[in-house]
Enzyme design. Structure first.
Site, mmCIF file in Angstrom:
data_model
loop_
_atom_site.group_PDB
_atom_site.id
_atom_site.type_symbol
_atom_site.label_atom_id
_atom_site.label_comp_id
_atom_site.label_asym_id
_atom_site.label_seq_id
_atom_site.Cartn_x
_atom_site.Cartn_y
_atom_site.Cartn_z
ATOM 1 N N ARG A 33 0.849 -1.205 0.000
ATOM 2 C CA ARG A 33 0.000 0.000 0.000
ATOM 3 C C ARG A 33 0.888 1.260 0.000
ATOM 4 O O ARG A 33 0.616 2.214 -0.714
ATOM 5 C CB ARG A 33 -0.909 0.029 1.229
ATOM 6 C CG ARG A 33 -1.787 -1.206 1.400
ATOM 7 C CD ARG A 33 -3.017 -1.222 0.513
ATOM 8 N NE ARG A 33 -3.815 -2.408 0.791
ATOM 9 C CZ ARG A 33 -3.745 -3.558 0.091
ATOM 10 N NH1 ARG A 33 -2.958 -3.653 -0.958
ATOM 11 N NH2 ARG A 33 -4.486 -4.600 0.430
ATOM 12 N N GLU A 177 -13.945 -15.233 8.394
ATOM 13 C CA GLU A 177 -13.790 -14.647 7.058
ATOM 14 C C GLU A 177 -13.370 -15.673 6.006
ATOM 15 O O GLU A 177 -12.181 -15.954 5.842
ATOM 16 C CB GLU A 177 -12.760 -13.506 7.078
ATOM 17 C CG GLU A 177 -12.571 -12.874 5.692
ATOM 18 C CD GLU A 177 -11.579 -11.715 5.654
ATOM 19 O OE1 GLU A 177 -10.857 -11.494 6.643
ATOM 20 O OE2 GLU A 177 -11.526 -11.039 4.612
ATOM 21 N N LYS A 219 -17.707 -12.640 7.685
ATOM 22 C CA LYS A 219 -17.127 -11.656 6.762
ATOM 23 C C LYS A 219 -16.883 -12.328 5.420
ATOM 24 O O LYS A 219 -15.805 -12.887 5.181
ATOM 25 C CB LYS A 219 -15.819 -11.106 7.350
ATOM 26 C CG LYS A 219 -15.068 -10.150 6.416
ATOM 27 C CD LYS A 219 -14.032 -9.339 7.163
ATOM 28 C CE LYS A 219 -13.168 -8.525 6.223
ATOM 29 N NZ LYS A 219 -12.345 -7.525 6.911
ATOM 30 N N SER A 261 -14.055 -5.929 0.973
ATOM 31 C CA SER A 261 -14.194 -5.298 -0.346
ATOM 32 C C SER A 261 -13.409 -6.054 -1.410
ATOM 33 O O SER A 261 -13.782 -5.997 -2.593
ATOM 34 C CB SER A 261 -13.820 -3.819 -0.298
ATOM 35 O OG SER A 261 -12.499 -3.604 0.160
ATOM 36 N N GLY A 262 -12.338 -6.730 -1.031
ATOM 37 C CA GLY A 262 -11.686 -7.689 -1.917
ATOM 38 C C GLY A 262 -11.062 -7.153 -3.191
ATOM 39 O O GLY A 262 -10.779 -7.930 -4.097
ATOM 40 N N GLY A 263 -10.869 -5.837 -3.283
ATOM 41 C CA GLY A 263 -10.278 -5.286 -4.496
ATOM 42 C C GLY A 263 -11.293 -4.588 -5.391
ATOM 43 O O GLY A 263 -10.951 -4.081 -6.452
ATOM 44 N N ARG A 293 -9.403 -1.966 1.789
ATOM 45 C CA ARG A 293 -9.076 -1.080 0.668
ATOM 46 C C ARG A 293 -10.183 -0.087 0.327
ATOM 47 O O ARG A 293 -9.911 1.064 0.000
ATOM 48 C CB ARG A 293 -8.718 -1.921 -0.568
ATOM 49 C CG ARG A 293 -7.323 -2.500 -0.492
ATOM 50 C CD ARG A 293 -7.142 -3.649 -1.456
ATOM 51 N NE ARG A 293 -7.788 -4.872 -0.973
ATOM 52 C CZ ARG A 293 -7.776 -6.023 -1.627
ATOM 53 N NH1 ARG A 293 -7.167 -6.113 -2.793
ATOM 54 N NH2 ARG A 293 -8.357 -7.091 -1.130
HETATM 55 P P1 13P Z 1 -10.411 -5.597 1.790
HETATM 56 O O1 13P Z 1 -11.713 -4.874 2.068
HETATM 57 O O2 13P Z 1 -9.347 -4.716 1.225
HETATM 58 O O3 13P Z 1 -10.642 -6.858 1.013
HETATM 59 O O4 13P Z 1 -9.827 -6.022 3.192
HETATM 60 C C1 13P Z 1 -10.659 -6.600 4.115
HETATM 61 C C2 13P Z 1 -9.911 -7.579 4.917
HETATM 62 O O5 13P Z 1 -9.823 -7.449 6.116
HETATM 63 C C3 13P Z 1 -9.298 -8.720 4.244
HETATM 64 O O6 13P Z 1 -8.945 -9.693 5.171
#
Ligand code: 13P
Length: 333
Positions: A33, A177, A219, A261-263, A293
């Site tokens: 990042r 998650e 999650k 959000s995953g990208g 992100r």
């Molecule tokens: P993102 O929303 O960037 O995917 O990150 C969430 C997260 O905690 C991933 O483990």
């Protein structure tokens, strides 16, 4: 800690209009990042960046909790105040990522299993003492012609359930998650099928380990087209498919589902959440966010590593937090 107290913490994390900031980037990820804004990943920069996010005026109106990394939960701001105390004084619940990362799954090329169960009981005790009230463990599933394999699905679900059980024993609310990655050219049907299979497996294992569903948060990924798929599903399709998949798999006892959000582009992630919360289908759980992100891309860029930009970074963070807060109520315009 009693089940009622775990349930209370879980509910507080998904109280109306609030969601979670995932700021638990591991050392390699935060370096990536910071590379994007051309600053070195020093302990000082990581501290100042995260202090900026956590001290955003008005942030606690939209953010219920923050997931921290091991370094951060032990870190003090430049003025000596522990970052955990800054969060708590603002009314934000501190959480901690406790997995040790996704490692290659033996005998299964391109697949991973998340490690970190060894010694976890003792680490949880320490994190609870340091002020954490919830935790996160991320399992990762890649979509390909023959993957995820049953072995990958089962191994990760089992680890998630063992983790969740240990957390509840320690009085910490586990965020479970399972992330089906958006990498690849697969279509939304493939994501839908794999996500359903993964969630079925996760809840079967949680039941097998006697995890209290009222005291967890899920999650998951949203059901979306692969990033390189030529045909991208629109916002409404993502919303109804995601909610259909969750209604098929997630028991009503789970208080909240907080998406990663995953990208996804940050604005798109907000639109997806908003569209889900506008659907007429009954939803027994809260639908909120636990974005990394999608909450941090804008403030990271606005800050750029410069002390003089802290206000601009906080304004950019507040704007995304506010937008996603509205989306949890289906009121984002
Ligand atoms: P993102 O929303 O960037 O995917 O990150 C969430 C997260 O905690 C991933 O483990």
């Amino acid at each position: 800690m009693s089940g009622a107290e775990l349930a209370k913490t879980a509910q507080a994390l998904v109280v109306d209009g609030k969601g979670i900031l995932a700021a638990d980037e591991s050392a390699p990820t935060i370096k990536k990042r910071f590379d994007s804004i051309d600053i070195p990943s020093t302990e000082e920069n990581r501290r100042d960046y995260r202090t900026m996010l956590f001290t955003t005026p008005g942030g606690a109106k939209h953010v219920s909790g923050v997931i921290l990394f091991d370094e951060t939960i032990r870190q003090n701001a430049a003025d000596g105040t522990p970052l955990v105390r800054i969060l708590r004084d603002a009314g934000i619940i501190p959480g901690i990522k406790v997995d040790a990362g996704a490692k290659p799954l033996a005998g299964h090329p391109d697949e991973t299993v998340t490690e970190g169960l060894d010694g976890l009981r003792d680490r949880l005790k320490e994190y609870a003492k340091l002020g954490a009230r919830f935790t996160k463990w991320r399992a990762v599933y890649r979509i390909g012609d023959t993957i995820p394999s049953p072995a990958c699905v089962l191994a990760n679900a089992h680890a998630l359930a063992r983790y969740a059980s240990l957390c509840q024993e320690a009085g910490l609310v586990p965020i479970v998650e399972p992330e089906v990655l958006m990498d690849g050219d697969h279509d939304i049907d493939a994501c839908d099928e794999v996500t359903e299979e993964v969630l079925q497996s996760v809840f079967a294992e949680l039941a097998a380990q006697d995890v209290l569903l009222e005291g967890i948060l899920l999650k998951p990924n949203m059901v979306i087209s692969g990033a390189d798929c030529p045909k991208q599903a629109d916002v409404n399709e993502v919303a109804w498919r995601t909610v259909r998949c969750l209604r098929r798999t997630v028991p009503a006892a789970v208080p909240g589902i907080v998406f990663l959000s995953g990208g996804q582009n940050d604005e798109v992630a907000t639109l997806h959440l908003n569209a889900m919360n506008k659907l007429s289908e009954t939803r027994p759980w809260k639908l909120s966010f636990s974005y990394g992100r999608a909450l941090q891309a804008a403030p990271l860029k606005a800050w750029g590593g410069k002390t003089g930009n802290v206000k601009a970074g906080q304004a950019a963070f507040l704007e995304r937090a506010k937008a996603n807060s509205a989306a949890t109520l289906g009121k984002y315009a």
